[in-house]
Design a protein around this motif. Structure first.
Motif, PDB file in Angstrom:
ATOM      1  N   HIS A  50       0.842  -1.198   0.000  1.00 51.75           N
ATOM      2  CA  HIS A  50       0.000   0.000   0.000  1.00 51.75           C
ATOM      3  C   HIS A  50       0.881   1.252   0.000  1.00 51.75           C
ATOM      4  O   HIS A  50       0.844   2.045   0.954  1.00 51.75           O
ATOM      5  CB  HIS A  50      -0.961   0.013   1.189  1.00 51.75           C
ATOM      6  N   ASP A  98      -3.775   0.890  -3.267  1.00 48.13           N
ATOM      7  CA  ASP A  98      -3.871  -0.548  -3.489  1.00 48.13           C
ATOM      8  C   ASP A  98      -4.508  -0.777  -4.860  1.00 48.13           C
ATOM      9  O   ASP A  98      -5.693  -0.524  -5.047  1.00 48.13           O
ATOM     10  CB  ASP A  98      -4.738  -1.192  -2.392  1.00 48.13           C
ATOM     11  N   HIS A 105     -11.907  -3.005   1.121  1.00 49.83           N
ATOM     12  CA  HIS A 105     -11.615  -4.215   1.895  1.00 49.83           C
ATOM     13  C   HIS A 105     -10.910  -3.817   3.186  1.00 49.83           C
ATOM     14  O   HIS A 105     -10.291  -2.765   3.264  1.00 49.83           O
ATOM     15  CB  HIS A 105     -10.764  -5.193   1.066  1.00 49.83           C
ATOM     16  N   HIS A 107      -8.341  -3.504   6.393  1.00 48.93           N
ATOM     17  CA  HIS A 107      -6.892  -3.456   6.563  1.00 48.93           C
ATOM     18  C   HIS A 107      -6.513  -3.539   8.035  1.00 48.93           C
ATOM     19  O   HIS A 107      -7.272  -3.119   8.896  1.00 48.93           O
ATOM     20  CB  HIS A 107      -6.340  -2.148   5.987  1.00 48.93           C
ATOM     21  N   ASP A 118      -3.608  -6.142   4.043  1.00 48.72           N
ATOM     22  CA  ASP A 118      -4.976  -6.617   3.850  1.00 48.72           C
ATOM     23  C   ASP A 118      -5.234  -7.728   4.850  1.00 48.72           C
ATOM     24  O   ASP A 118      -4.337  -8.516   5.142  1.00 48.72           O
ATOM     25  CB  ASP A 118      -5.150  -7.191   2.437  1.00 48.72           C
TER      26      ASP A 118
HETATM   27 ZN   LIG Z   1      -5.445  -3.283   0.635  1.00 49.26          ZN
END
Ligand SMILES: [Zn+2]
Length: 154
Positions: A50, A98, A105, A107, A118
């Motif tokens: 990231h 990302d 999603h 983290h 993730d």
């Molecule tokens: Zn991510």
């Protein structure tokens, strides 16, 4: 149901496919695919940490020294507008990206070293459905972050 886990880095094949996908998306919406852009896409997909635009820039410069930070910013902004990159903004002014998983999603974030990973968590869509029901809002997205200490900082 799988055990909760931090998502392993993607295979070379998955990355190659994702770069091809992004290249295709940019080309079909009329964006010029300069060598610099291609190097940026490759670095973006290869970096699962990231990265910020600056970190990505440093990485791209190793393989393509003619890339400018402005081009990195522009490419990220284009991809963000197309929904092909997830942007995580933080109050310290840093934006992290990302491109492997552009949909929202969860983290996990280390408050010591700043690492962002993730994490697979079950029930996120159910959580969103509950939030919709409870609030009456029409919800499209979410942002879920867990803060603490990563394994090496513990
Ligand atoms: Zn991510």
């Amino acid at each position: 149901m799988s055990e909760p886990h931090v998502i392993e880095s993607q295979s070379i094949e998955q990355r190659r496919r994702r770069v091809a996908e992004l290249t295709e998306r940019l080309a079909s919406s009329g964006h010029r695919l300069t060598p610099q852009r291609l190097f940026i896409l490759e670095a973006l997909v290869a970096d699962t940490s990231h990265p910020t635009a600056e970190e990505l820039f440093a990485r791209v410069r190793q393989t393509c020294p003619t890339t400018s930070l402005a081009t990195v910013y522009k490419t990220l902004e284009t991809l963000r507008q197309m929904g092909e990159v997830l942007e995580l903004e933080f109050s310290d002014g840093s934006n992290h990206y990302d491109a492997l998983r552009p949909a929202a999603h969860p983290h996990v974030i280390c408050e010591q070293c700043g690492r962002i990973e993730d994490v697979e968590v079950d029930g996120i869509s159910r959580l969103q459905a509950h939030a919709m029901q409870a609030s009456g809002y029409q919800l499209q997205s979410h942002r879920i972050e867990f803060y603490g200490l990563c394994q090496s900082c513990q």
